[in-house]
Design a protein around this motif. Sequence first.
Motif, PDB file in Angstrom:
ATOM      1  N   UNK A  18       0.833  -1.195   0.000  1.00  0.00           N
ATOM      2  CA  UNK A  18       0.000   0.000   0.000  1.00  0.00           C
ATOM      3  C   UNK A  18       0.870   1.248   0.000  1.00  0.00           C
ATOM      4  N   UNK A  19       1.910   1.253   0.828  1.00  0.00           N
ATOM      5  CA  UNK A  19       2.829   2.396   0.869  1.00  0.00           C
ATOM      6  C   UNK A  19       3.511   2.574  -0.490  1.00  0.00           C
ATOM      7  N   UNK A  20       3.916   1.451  -1.065  1.00  0.00           N
ATOM      8  CA  UNK A  20       4.589   1.493  -2.361  1.00  0.00           C
ATOM      9  C   UNK A  20       3.651   2.061  -3.428  1.00  0.00           C
ATOM     10  N   UNK A  21       2.407   1.581  -3.442  1.00  0.00           N
ATOM     11  CA  UNK A  21       1.431   2.078  -4.421  1.00  0.00           C
ATOM     12  C   UNK A  21       1.157   3.561  -4.191  1.00  0.00           C
ATOM     13  N   UNK A  22       1.021   3.943  -2.928  1.00  0.00           N
ATOM     14  CA  UNK A  22       0.765   5.336  -2.601  1.00  0.00           C
ATOM     15  C   UNK A  22       1.924   6.213  -3.075  1.00  0.00           C
ATOM     16  N   UNK A  23       3.134   5.769  -2.821  1.00  0.00           N
ATOM     17  CA  UNK A  23       4.320   6.521  -3.243  1.00  0.00           C
ATOM     18  C   UNK A  23       4.358   6.635  -4.776  1.00  0.00           C
ATOM     19  N   UNK A  24       4.055   5.522  -5.436  1.00  0.00           N
ATOM     20  CA  UNK A  24       4.098   5.504  -6.900  1.00  0.00           C
ATOM     21  C   UNK A  24       3.064   6.488  -7.459  1.00  0.00           C
ATOM     22  N   UNK A  25       1.893   6.574  -6.830  1.00  0.00           N
ATOM     23  CA  UNK A  25       0.841   7.463  -7.333  1.00  0.00           C
ATOM     24  C   UNK A  25       1.171   8.934  -7.058  1.00  0.00           C
ATOM     25  N   UNK A  26       1.778   9.214  -5.908  1.00  0.00           N
ATOM     26  CA  UNK A  26       2.018  10.599  -5.510  1.00  0.00           C
ATOM     27  C   UNK A  26       3.388  11.143  -5.924  1.00  0.00           C
ATOM     28  N   UNK A  27       4.229  10.290  -6.430  1.00  0.00           N
ATOM     29  CA  UNK A  27       5.579  10.730  -6.773  1.00  0.00           C
ATOM     30  C   UNK A  27       5.536  11.647  -7.994  1.00  0.00           C
ATOM     31  N   UNK A  28       6.307  12.755  -7.918  1.00  0.00           N
ATOM     32  CA  UNK A  28       6.388  13.689  -9.042  1.00  0.00           C
ATOM     33  C   UNK A  28       7.757  13.533  -9.704  1.00  0.00           C
ATOM     34  N   UNK A  29       7.735  13.139 -10.930  1.00  0.00           N
ATOM     35  CA  UNK A  29       8.979  12.967 -11.664  1.00  0.00           C
ATOM     36  C   UNK A  29       9.459  14.316 -12.179  1.00  0.00           C
ATOM     37  N   UNK A  30      10.771  14.445 -12.267  1.00  0.00           N
ATOM     38  CA  UNK A  30      11.343  15.676 -12.823  1.00  0.00           C
ATOM     39  C   UNK A  30      11.120  15.704 -14.326  1.00  0.00           C
ATOM     40  N   UNK A  31      11.161  16.899 -14.852  1.00  0.00           N
ATOM     41  CA  UNK A  31      11.021  17.029 -16.303  1.00  0.00           C
ATOM     42  C   UNK A  31      12.271  16.434 -16.960  1.00  0.00           C
ATOM     43  N   UNK A  67      18.701  18.127  -4.429  1.00  0.00           N
ATOM     44  CA  UNK A  67      18.994  17.634  -3.087  1.00  0.00           C
ATOM     45  C   UNK A  67      18.451  18.589  -2.021  1.00  0.00           C
ATOM     46  N   UNK A  68      18.627  19.909  -2.264  1.00  0.00           N
ATOM     47  CA  UNK A  68      18.102  20.887  -1.306  1.00  0.00           C
ATOM     48  C   UNK A  68      16.580  20.753  -1.191  1.00  0.00           C
ATOM     49  N   UNK A  69      15.925  20.606  -2.342  1.00  0.00           N
ATOM     50  CA  UNK A  69      14.461  20.447  -2.342  1.00  0.00           C
ATOM     51  C   UNK A  69      14.066  19.177  -1.592  1.00  0.00           C
ATOM     52  N   UNK A  70      14.840  18.097  -1.836  1.00  0.00           N
ATOM     53  CA  UNK A  70      14.567  16.834  -1.146  1.00  0.00           C
ATOM     54  C   UNK A  70      14.726  17.000   0.365  1.00  0.00           C
ATOM     55  N   UNK A  71      15.777  17.687   0.781  1.00  0.00           N
ATOM     56  CA  UNK A  71      16.011  17.918   2.214  1.00  0.00           C
ATOM     57  C   UNK A  71      14.867  18.741   2.805  1.00  0.00           C
TER      58      UNK A  71
END
Length: 181
Positions: A18-31, A67-71
């Motif tokens: 469920x966590x994996x699916x949730x992450x996959x759905x909400x993840x924003x890929x970079x251009x 990396x800054x954005x990730x932090x």
Amino acid sequence: MAMLRSSARWFTTSARASHHNNHRENHKFLSPNAFLGSWEAPKDPKEAEAKLARMRREYAKQVKEVRKEYIREMEAMRIEKERKDEARREALRVANEERKKLKAQAAQIRAQERDIAQQQFRQTLLKERAEKFENWRMKVKMHQEKKTEEKESLRQQSSAWIEEGELEKKVVDSMLQVIDL
């Protein structure tokens, strides 16, 4: 026991999925990166080296920003998690205080009921003791009355008794008179 393990394993597996699916759905890929497919080989190797160095610096800057954005995102998630944990702890504390309060009230009510029961028991004991004492007093009184009656009866009978002076005379007479059988 094995069923419990398998259900626990299923729960953790489904939670992970469920966590994996949730992450996959909400993840924003970079251009897509402009560097990919942008290399055109210059004829001069020094120019190629300088261009490659510029591209590396630009890429390093972009990675640094990512990396800054990730932090920042991780820090925001940590702060949100701490806030939720604090809210949960506060809710648990309030619930515990309420439960303790209710428990104390129940104990106080039980103590009051116990005091009332003890008071009723004492009153019952006092009543029984009073009844027993009254019964004993009546028996003593009846015994005294019986003794008094016996003394009175004895006194009335004693008036018919023989006096001492006549007693000797009667004894002598009875010795003298022989009764024939």
